[in-house]
Write an enzyme that holds these catalytic residues in place. Structure first.
Site, PDB file in Angstrom:
ATOM      1  N   HIS A 236       0.829  -1.206   0.000  1.00 44.41           N
ATOM      2  CA  HIS A 236       0.000   0.000   0.000  1.00 44.41           C
ATOM      3  C   HIS A 236       0.864   1.256   0.000  1.00 44.41           C
ATOM      4  O   HIS A 236       1.002   1.939   1.025  1.00 44.41           O
ATOM      5  CB  HIS A 236      -0.958  -0.008   1.200  1.00 44.41           C
ATOM      6  N   GLU A 324      -6.003  -7.953   3.525  1.00 45.78           N
ATOM      7  CA  GLU A 324      -5.536  -9.043   4.386  1.00 45.78           C
ATOM      8  C   GLU A 324      -6.723  -9.686   5.106  1.00 45.78           C
ATOM      9  O   GLU A 324      -6.821 -10.911   5.201  1.00 45.78           O
ATOM     10  CB  GLU A 324      -4.517  -8.507   5.402  1.00 45.78           C
ATOM     11  N   THR A 364      -2.271  -8.304  10.825  1.00 50.07           N
ATOM     12  CA  THR A 364      -0.857  -8.146  11.203  1.00 50.07           C
ATOM     13  C   THR A 364      -0.449  -6.695  11.472  1.00 50.07           C
ATOM     14  O   THR A 364       0.609  -6.459  12.046  1.00 50.07           O
ATOM     15  CB  THR A 364       0.056  -8.675  10.084  1.00 50.07           C
ATOM     16  N   CYS A 394       2.641  -8.259  13.468  1.00 49.26           N
ATOM     17  CA  CYS A 394       3.978  -8.698  13.064  1.00 49.26           C
ATOM     18  C   CYS A 394       5.073  -7.850  13.712  1.00 49.26           C
ATOM     19  O   CYS A 394       4.815  -6.746  14.206  1.00 49.26           O
ATOM     20  CB  CYS A 394       4.099  -8.685  11.555  1.00 49.26           C
ATOM     21  N   SER A 422      -2.650   2.738   3.642  1.00 53.49           N
ATOM     22  CA  SER A 422      -1.797   1.798   4.379  1.00 53.49           C
ATOM     23  C   SER A 422      -2.274   1.707   5.824  1.00 53.49           C
ATOM     24  O   SER A 422      -2.233   2.691   6.563  1.00 53.49           O
ATOM     25  CB  SER A 422      -0.346   2.269   4.321  1.00 53.49           C
ATOM     26  N   ASN A 424      -0.871   0.081   8.218  1.00 53.52           N
ATOM     27  CA  ASN A 424       0.343   0.288   8.987  1.00 53.52           C
ATOM     28  C   ASN A 424       0.629   1.773   9.254  1.00 53.52           C
ATOM     29  O   ASN A 424       0.902   2.189  10.381  1.00 53.52           O
ATOM     30  CB  ASN A 424       1.416  -0.303   8.061  1.00 53.52           C
TER      31      ASN A 424
HETATM   32  S1  SF4 Z   1       4.034  -5.304   7.794  1.00 55.59           S
HETATM   33 FE1  SF4 Z   1       4.459  -7.313   8.691  1.00 55.59          FE
HETATM   34  S2  SF4 Z   1       2.922  -8.674   7.807  1.00 55.59           S
HETATM   35 FE2  SF4 Z   1       2.955  -6.802   6.554  1.00 55.59          FE
HETATM   36  S3  SF4 Z   1       4.386  -7.272   4.910  1.00 55.59           S
HETATM   37 FE3  SF4 Z   1       5.578  -6.296   6.545  1.00 55.59          FE
HETATM   38  S4  SF4 Z   1       6.375  -8.019   7.764  1.00 55.59           S
HETATM   39 FE4  SF4 Z   1       4.717  -8.798   6.507  1.00 55.59          FE
END
Ligand code: SF4
Length: 511
Positions: A236, A324, A364, A394, A422, A424
């Site tokens: 992303h 995901e 994750t 993760c 994203s 994250n």
């Molecule tokens: S953020 Fe974590 S789960 Fe996502 S791609 Fe990176 S290592 Fe893999």
């Protein structure tokens, strides 16, 4: 002391920009200086400028690049004259601010010429890489001597409509109006200048799963040749996607968009994973699949299958619509339910768990503290529920959140570089906003330096900086470079842990 000095060549330019600066003059010291036309006059005037304050030059310019149109605003990334070059690092910040003010802003090199150029001279300067030409910026850039400097020019003539044509005369009126609108932006730029400390959160930027996914597409392009189809964004980040598109990757939302090709089109599954239904469809279609699913996402898929196979109700904590989440839910039809927050857990009917065990999984890339609150709600609602495992979220997500907390505690502003889609990046921004000591720091998600509003930087003497796991490190470098154009920068890194995770490549693209 003057906060901002704005230089122009002509009286009409000075009057136009001064109109725009009028409100700023009420609370800051602003001077508009008419330096006269041409580099010699500008150099003489530059020698008399006050010694302090941010320095900007503005006014009209001629386009060298055919892509520029009258009315475009050029923010110089550097000013050139002969062999000399003066960088203007804050250009992306100014260009972004001008664009948000509704102006068509572009960035690029500005050339200062000792005379009006036309015809062959214009083409020669264009071949040297300049995209616009003026006659005053270079001596003023030379006079800046380390103080914040910017050159912002309104294009009034182009190679197709050169100076003194009728179109140019009419354009001058519109260009003056544009200069008036540039005035407040220059005032905000000047207010954002000053010495600053940047605290770099570490780890930041690419994780092992993102590195691997991008490398898979790059290797597929080399091994099989373009086009290589990629289902969904490989990771992303808009910059990563654009770069791979330029190299021959074709991003599709649905496998139905992948054409029938002899031997099957090469198709990459993104790092976020896919449901078994998508794999089956790819198999039916005879696509040559290269799977870039992050192994840590694949681990959550395996857990989902295991829990579902033993008949459990599986509560997946995550965000609806995220790829995901769709992929993991697809592993456990009839067994999996999604819970985005505590309220969603409370609303789950008790009957769902009748006669069977309950297990819990997480996406994750969640904020660890928030996910734990929802997991606790699952355990309250269904005593004896198993999971989630500590490492469902993760290592990369956990490390980046720890690191941003470390810098947020000291910063007035935290910039998280990443794309808005994203998960994250969004979680990092939320964690940063919650992590301040004396009131939360201002935390903002930006896709690059152009997204940084100058207002956020005003008074922000310590800026925390991080990037999501899907953001290239080069974008962080670009933000640091742009901030460096606003004044002396002291860059420190706050490292909370080392990362040395690596994943192997799938056999289809292995060396
Ligand atoms: S953020 Fe974590 S789960 Fe996502 S791609 Fe990176 S290592 Fe893999």
């Amino acid at each position: 002391m003057t906060d901002l000095i704005v230089c122009t060549a002509l009286g009409m330019e000075a009057r136009a920009v001064a109109r725009g600066l009028r409100p700023a003059r009420e609370h800051s010291r602003v001077r508009v200086v008419r330096v006269g036309m041409g580099p010699d006059r500008a150099a003489r005037a530059a020698a008399l400028l006050p010694p302090a304050g941010a320095l900007a030059v503005t006014g009209f310019a001629g386009a060298l690049d055919d892509g520029l149109r009258p009315g475009d605003v050029l923010v110089a990334t550097e000013v050139r004259s002969g062999d000399r070059v003066w960088p203007c690092p804050s250009a992306p910040l100014l260009a972004g601010e001008l664009a948000r003010a509704g102006l068509r802003a572009v960035t690029g090199p500005l050339v200062t010429s000792p005379r009006v150029v036309s015809g062959r001279d214009r083409r020669a300067l264009a071949l040297e890489g300049g995209i616009a030409v003026d006659m005053e910026s270079a001596p003023l850039a030379a006079a800046a001597r380390g103080r914040p400097f910017a050159a912002v020019r309104v294009i009034v003539d182009t190679p197709a409509a050169p100076l003194l044509s009728l179109a140019t005369m009419g354009g001058a009126v519109a260009a003056c109006r544009t200069l008036t609108r540039i005035g407040p932006v220059l005032a905000r730029w000047a207010a954002a200048t000053g010495p600053r400390r940047v605290l770099l959160a570490s780890p930041r930027s690419f994780c092992a799963g993102v590195d691997r996914a991008i490398e898979i597409v790059e290797r597929a392009l080399v091994r099989f040749g373009p086009p290589v189809y990629v289902r969904k964004q490989i990771v992303h980040n808009a910059h990563v996607v654009r770069d791979l598109e330029r190299r021959g990757a074709v991003f599709v939302d649905d496998l139905a968009e992948v054409p029938e090709l002899p031997g099957g089109a090469v198709t990459v599954f993104s790092a976020h994973g896919v449901s078994p239904a998508v794999r089956e469809e790819a198999g039916r279609r005879g696509l040559r699949v290269v799977d870039a699913t992050c192994p840590l996402v694949a681990k959550v898929h395996a857990e989902a299958r295991r829990f579902a196979a033993r008949g459990d109700l599986v509560v997946l904590i995550g965000h609806a619509g995220h790829e995901e989440v769709e992929g993991v839910l697809g592993e456990m039809p009839g067994a999996g339910v999604l819970a985005e927050d505590e309220a969603a857990v409370e609303a789950l009917p008790a009957s769902l768990a009748e006669g069977r065990g309950v297990a819990c999984l997480t996406q994750t890339t969640l904020a660890a503290d928030e996910a734990e609150e929802v997991a606790a709600a699952v355990r309250r609602r269904f005593p004896g529920a198993e999971g989630p495992r500590d490492d469902d979220i993760c290592y990369a997500t956990t490390n980046r959140q720890r690191a941003v907390r470390a810098v947020a505690a000291e910063a007035q502003l935290v910039l998280v570089v990443g794309s808005a889609n994203s998960s994250n990046a969004r979680r990092l921004t939320e964690v940063a906003a919650r992590s301040g000591r004396d009131g939360a720091p201002l935390a903002r998600l930006v896709d690059g330096p152009g997204d940084i509003a100058l207002e956020w930087l005003r008074g922000a003497r310590t800026v925390g900086l991080t990037a999501s796991a899907s953001t290239p490190a080069s974008l962080v470098d670009a933000v640091v470079a742009a901030l460096g154009g606003l004044g002396p920068l002291d860059v420190e890194e706050r490292r909370v842990t080392e990362e040395n995770v690596e994943f192997t490549l799938p056999k289809e693209v292995r060396p």
